[in-house]
Motif scaffolding. Structure first.
Motif, PDB file in Angstrom:
ATOM      1  N   UNK A 137       0.906  -1.182   0.060  1.00 40.56           N
ATOM      2  CA  UNK A 137      -0.061  -0.290   0.077  1.00 40.56           C
ATOM      3  C   UNK A 137       1.046   1.382   0.165  1.00 40.56           C
ATOM      4  N   UNK A 138       1.712   1.354   0.978  1.00 36.24           N
ATOM      5  CA  UNK A 138       2.733   2.331   0.829  1.00 36.24           C
ATOM      6  C   UNK A 138       3.553   2.783  -0.235  1.00 36.24           C
ATOM      7  N   UNK A 139       3.684   1.588  -1.156  1.00 34.63           N
ATOM      8  CA  UNK A 139       4.641   1.721  -2.408  1.00 34.63           C
ATOM      9  C   UNK A 139       3.506   2.165  -3.526  1.00 34.63           C
ATOM     10  N   UNK A 140       2.317   1.667  -3.474  1.00 36.56           N
ATOM     11  CA  UNK A 140       1.464   2.024  -4.502  1.00 36.56           C
ATOM     12  C   UNK A 140       1.100   3.492  -4.093  1.00 36.56           C
ATOM     13  N   UNK A 141       0.917   3.874  -2.822  1.00 35.47           N
ATOM     14  CA  UNK A 141       0.757   5.405  -2.539  1.00 35.47           C
ATOM     15  C   UNK A 141       1.938   6.329  -2.951  1.00 35.47           C
ATOM     16  N   UNK A 142       3.110   5.774  -2.740  1.00 34.02           N
ATOM     17  CA  UNK A 142       4.243   6.470  -3.129  1.00 34.02           C
ATOM     18  C   UNK A 142       4.420   6.781  -4.632  1.00 34.02           C
ATOM     19  N   UNK A 143       4.120   5.780  -5.405  1.00 39.33           N
ATOM     20  CA  UNK A 143       4.637   5.690  -6.751  1.00 39.33           C
ATOM     21  C   UNK A 143       3.326   5.797  -7.800  1.00 39.33           C
ATOM     22  N   UNK A 144       2.172   5.472  -7.351  1.00 37.30           N
ATOM     23  CA  UNK A 144       0.975   5.184  -8.355  1.00 37.30           C
ATOM     24  C   UNK A 144       1.228   4.236  -9.400  1.00 37.30           C
ATOM     25  N   UNK A 145       1.993   3.508  -9.300  1.00 39.67           N
ATOM     26  CA  UNK A 145       2.337   2.434 -10.497  1.00 39.67           C
ATOM     27  C   UNK A 145       0.896   1.482 -10.687  1.00 39.67           C
ATOM     28  N   UNK A 146       0.735   0.969 -11.561  1.00 43.48           N
ATOM     29  CA  UNK A 146      -0.106   0.084 -11.880  1.00 43.48           C
ATOM     30  C   UNK A 146      -0.210  -1.141 -11.072  1.00 43.48           C
ATOM     31  N   UNK A 147      -1.317  -1.556 -10.855  1.00 41.61           N
ATOM     32  CA  UNK A 147      -1.484  -2.684  -9.859  1.00 41.61           C
ATOM     33  C   UNK A 147      -0.780  -3.975 -10.498  1.00 41.61           C
ATOM     34  N   UNK A 148      -0.945  -4.082 -11.647  1.00 38.84           N
ATOM     35  CA  UNK A 148      -0.166  -5.243 -12.234  1.00 38.84           C
ATOM     36  C   UNK A 148       1.332  -5.139 -12.126  1.00 38.84           C
ATOM     37  N   UNK A 149       1.735  -4.004 -12.238  1.00 40.41           N
ATOM     38  CA  UNK A 149       3.147  -3.557 -11.984  1.00 40.41           C
ATOM     39  C   UNK A 149       3.666  -4.085 -10.692  1.00 40.41           C
ATOM     40  N   UNK A 150       2.665  -3.584  -9.797  1.00 37.32           N
ATOM     41  CA  UNK A 150       3.132  -3.795  -8.134  1.00 37.32           C
ATOM     42  C   UNK A 150       3.204  -5.239  -7.764  1.00 37.32           C
ATOM     43  N   UNK A 151       2.019  -6.055  -8.308  1.00 39.45           N
ATOM     44  CA  UNK A 151       2.322  -7.472  -8.036  1.00 39.45           C
ATOM     45  C   UNK A 151       3.307  -8.435  -8.747  1.00 39.45           C
ATOM     46  N   UNK A 152       3.842  -7.870  -9.749  1.00 41.70           N
ATOM     47  CA  UNK A 152       4.845  -8.498 -10.596  1.00 41.70           C
ATOM     48  C   UNK A 152       6.281  -7.733 -10.333  1.00 41.70           C
ATOM     49  N   UNK A 153       6.272  -6.994  -9.433  1.00 40.80           N
ATOM     50  CA  UNK A 153       7.737  -6.575  -9.228  1.00 40.80           C
ATOM     51  C   UNK A 153       8.741  -7.591  -8.696  1.00 40.80           C
ATOM     52  N   UNK A 154       9.847  -7.581  -9.153  1.00 39.39           N
ATOM     53  CA  UNK A 154      10.928  -8.729  -8.808  1.00 39.39           C
ATOM     54  C   UNK A 154      11.988  -7.938  -7.698  1.00 39.39           C
ATOM     55  N   UNK A 155      12.493  -8.749  -6.871  1.00 40.32           N
ATOM     56  CA  UNK A 155      13.557  -8.259  -6.039  1.00 40.32           C
ATOM     57  C   UNK A 155      14.610  -7.478  -6.427  1.00 40.32           C
ATOM     58  N   UNK A 156      14.888  -7.812  -7.753  1.00 39.42           N
ATOM     59  CA  UNK A 156      15.862  -7.251  -8.243  1.00 39.42           C
ATOM     60  C   UNK A 156      15.440  -5.701  -8.889  1.00 39.42           C
ATOM     61  N   UNK A 157      14.085  -5.536  -8.999  1.00 41.36           N
ATOM     62  CA  UNK A 157      13.666  -4.339  -9.532  1.00 41.36           C
ATOM     63  C   UNK A 157      13.662  -3.286  -8.345  1.00 41.36           C
ATOM     64  N   UNK A 158      13.867  -3.465  -7.166  1.00 44.51           N
ATOM     65  CA  UNK A 158      14.063  -2.577  -6.063  1.00 44.51           C
ATOM     66  C   UNK A 158      15.221  -2.117  -5.586  1.00 44.51           C
ATOM     67  N   UNK A 159      15.638  -0.878  -5.653  1.00 43.66           N
ATOM     68  CA  UNK A 159      16.819  -0.204  -5.195  1.00 43.66           C
ATOM     69  C   UNK A 159      16.439   0.470  -3.820  1.00 43.66           C
ATOM     70  N   UNK A 160      16.809  -0.132  -2.769  1.00 42.79           N
ATOM     71  CA  UNK A 160      16.177   0.358  -1.356  1.00 42.79           C
ATOM     72  C   UNK A 160      17.360   1.643  -1.173  1.00 42.79           C
TER      73      UNK A 160
END
Length: 250
Positions: A137-160
């Motif tokens: 929810x926080x990631x969706x709130x912060x980015x506004x990306x599509x839900x299909x993009x949110x649920x298919x994110x991979x670990x390698x897609x995130x740079x903390x």
């Protein structure tokens, strides 16, 4: 009228190559029209007038038919009477001047910023599932990306460290920043929640369901709806509502 209607259906199917669904729609609408005029003692198409057709449309409106339904009926009438004129059954297309009602476009529902934050705040527990839900929810709130993009994110897609994620589709990829609040929620989920959800399974995906499998859009929608109910949000609530709300706030 039944015989002419059958000829019209055959013409639409074999000559115009109209889809089966459209033909069924025409047939259903025109049978209703035939029943209406039969009830007034009119059995032949040559007896129907432009005034009579307008009266039929007013009848549909009086029955509480929605504008979209009436518009579809008018399209059916126009196609039918155009056929009648072309084939010589009538001298003119008396449906030509029928005008479809304006279809009211609903303003897309959005949540206020207070409602959005209240919704996210419902996922405040420390269980692996709640940590995951909060991060999503926080990631969706912060980015506004599509839900299909949110649920298919991979670990390698995130740079903390740099606080951004990479979204990819078949055409392009883009970098989307997410900020400190989403980063904290992600860190809590990755440190205390994800491994418990995986239950010794392996997954390249950032978010999984409680069986360690990739989460579906429907699964995410269910959790949004559940948290919305807990937050006392009574209006329309979908994942698209949440995305539109983010766009409004940003």
């Amino acid at each position: 009228m039944t015989e002419i209607l059958q000829k019209f259906v055959l013409y639409m199917k074999e000559v115009r190559k109209t889809s089966e669904n459209t033909i069924l729609s025409y047939e259903r609408d025109l049978k209703k029209m035939g029943d209406y005029f039969a009830g007034q003692g009119i059995k032949g198409v040559e007896q129907i007038t432009a005034t009579g057709l307008n009266s039929y449309i007013l009848y549909l409106e009086s029955q509480g038919r929605k504008p979209a339904t009436i518009s579809r009926n008018i399209a059916s009438l126009k196609a039918f009477f155009q056929f009648l004129q072309k084939e010589g059954y009538t001298r003119q297309n008396i449906a030509e001047e029928l005008k479809a009602p304006k279809v009211e476009r609903k303003t897309p529902a959005v949540l206020s910023e207070e409602e959005t934050l209240r919704l996210i705040g419902q996922a405040s527990g420390e269980s692996p599932k709640e940590l995951r839900d909060r991060a999503m929810l926080e990631l969706l709130h912060a980015t506004g990306i599509q839900v299909s993009e949110l649920v298919t994110l991979k670990l390698c897609d995130v740079n903390l460290q740099m606080e951004y994620l990479t979204c990819r589709d078949s055409v392009r990829e883009r970098i989307v920043p997410f900020g400190a609040v989403a980063r904290q929620a992600l860190e809590a989920y990755l440190e205390q929640g994800r491994e418990a959800l995986l239950a010794e399974e392996e997954s390249v995906y950032l978010f999984t369901n409680c069986s360690g499998q990739v989460m579906s859009r429907q699964g995410f929608w269910k959790l949004v709806k559940s948290y919305g109910k807990k937050a006392g949000i009574t209006g329309e609530l979908t994942t698209h509502t949440l995305r539109r709300s983010v766009a409004k706030i940003s």
